[in-house]
Design a protein around this motif. Structure first.
Motif, PDB file in Angstrom:
ATOM      1  N   ALA A  76      -0.790 -67.828-103.749  1.00 25.33           N
ATOM      2  CA  ALA A  76      -1.804 -67.494-102.734  1.00 25.33           C
ATOM      3  C   ALA A  76      -1.161 -67.267-101.367  1.00 25.33           C
ATOM      4  CB  ALA A  76      -2.850 -68.604-102.661  1.00 25.33           C
ATOM      5  N   THR A  77      -0.225 -68.106-101.003  1.00 23.28           N
ATOM      6  CA  THR A  77       0.445 -67.991 -99.706  1.00 23.28           C
ATOM      7  C   THR A  77       1.243 -66.686 -99.613  1.00 23.28           C
ATOM      8  OG1 THR A  77       0.536 -70.387 -99.494  1.00 23.28           O
ATOM      9  CG2 THR A  77       2.079 -69.123 -98.135  1.00 23.28           C
ATOM     10  N   ALA A  78       1.893 -66.293-100.696  1.00 24.61           N
ATOM     11  CA  ALA A  78       2.659 -65.037-100.703  1.00 24.61           C
ATOM     12  C   ALA A  78       1.728 -63.819-100.632  1.00 24.61           C
ATOM     13  CB  ALA A  78       3.526 -64.957-101.957  1.00 24.61           C
ATOM     14  N   ALA A  79       0.554 -63.906-101.248  1.00 28.51           N
ATOM     15  CA  ALA A  79      -0.376 -62.770-101.284  1.00 28.51           C
ATOM     16  C   ALA A  79      -1.209 -62.650-100.009  1.00 28.51           C
ATOM     17  CB  ALA A  79      -1.305 -62.901-102.484  1.00 28.51           C
ATOM     18  N   GLU A  80      -1.484 -63.758 -99.337  1.00 32.65           N
ATOM     19  CA  GLU A  80      -2.416 -63.783 -98.203  1.00 32.65           C
ATOM     20  C   GLU A  80      -2.136 -62.746 -97.120  1.00 32.65           C
ATOM     21  OE1 GLU A  80      -3.866 -64.596 -94.311  1.00 32.65           O
ATOM     22  OE2 GLU A  80      -1.807 -65.093 -94.869  1.00 32.65           O
ATOM     23  N   PRO A  81      -0.897 -62.557 -96.661  1.00 37.13           N
ATOM     24  CA  PRO A  81      -0.673 -61.568 -95.593  1.00 37.13           C
ATOM     25  C   PRO A  81      -0.998 -60.126 -96.007  1.00 37.13           C
ATOM     26  CG  PRO A  81       1.247 -62.995 -95.854  1.00 37.13           C
ATOM     27  CD  PRO A  81       0.329 -63.273 -96.996  1.00 37.13           C
ATOM     28  N   LYS A  82      -1.034 -59.867 -97.306  1.00 40.73           N
ATOM     29  CA  LYS A  82      -1.304 -58.505 -97.792  1.00 40.73           C
ATOM     30  C   LYS A  82      -2.787 -58.238 -97.981  1.00 40.73           C
ATOM     31  CE  LYS A  82       3.136 -58.699-100.076  1.00 40.73           C
ATOM     32  NZ  LYS A  82       3.786 -59.038-101.312  1.00 40.73           N
TER      33      LYS A  82
END
Length: 183
Positions: free
Chosen positions: A172-178
């Motif tokens: 989730a943390t890796a996907a959030e900025p996208k």
């Protein structure tokens, strides 16, 4: 020599075919929907279907960088939670999924067997649900808008809910900025 019953069969089949074809129409069923024109000449459909906040963003594009780096199989599209989902597994370890859900926010997400714990991922509201699918499982859901969310779920073959939550949080943390900026 053609018998009387064979002739009757040919005539009957021809008549049925003619009736069947005459029942077909090139018109599309349904009601016409008016299109309103806004100032400047642009048109707006009167449809009430909500626009997909995720646009062309694909769940597999968000899941792949994290899952591949951890040795999971190549992710594949799935449609369990929405039409824009992706999942993968790692033999002997477990599976992970990521879904972009344009028609339901985090408030509409079921806790399953777990309990929703409010949290944040980046600056966004989120919930973490340890044990949502039983032992060794966890889902982290991020609010994109009040009526749209992203979910990252993990199910482990061995381990704890906390270990599953750690992987779901990482995805989730890796996907959030996208993710698109909601309102």
């Amino acid at each position: 020599m053609i018998t009387k019953s064979q002739s009757l069969l040919v005539v009957s089949l021809s008549a049925l075919l003619a009736v069947g074809l005459s029942a077909c129409s090139t018109e599309k069923p349904g009601n016409a929907t008016p299109v309103q024109t806004q100032p400047g000449g642009t048109s707006v459909s009167a449809s009430t279907a909500p626009e997909d906040v995720f646009g062309k963003l694909k769940a597999c594009d968000l899941l792949e960088p994290t899952s591949t780096a951890k040795g999971f199989d190549p992710p594949a599209e799935e449609t369990y939670e929405s039409d824009n989902g992706c999942g993968t597994r790692k033999y002997g370890y477990g599976s992970v999924t990521l879904y972009l859900v344009p028609e339901a926010g985090i408030d509409q997400l079921s806790a399953g067997q777990g309990t929703k714990i409010p949290t944040k991922v980046g600056e966004r509201d989120a919930v973490e649900i340890p044990g949502d699918a039983g032992k060794q499982a966890c889902t982290v859901a991020i609010a994109v808008t009040p009526t749209a969310r992203m979910t990252a779920s993990t199910g482990l073959n061995k381990g704890t809910n906390e270990e599953a939550c750690a992987l779901s949080r990482e995805i989730a943390t890796a996907a959030e900025p996208k993710l698109p900026k909601g309102n």
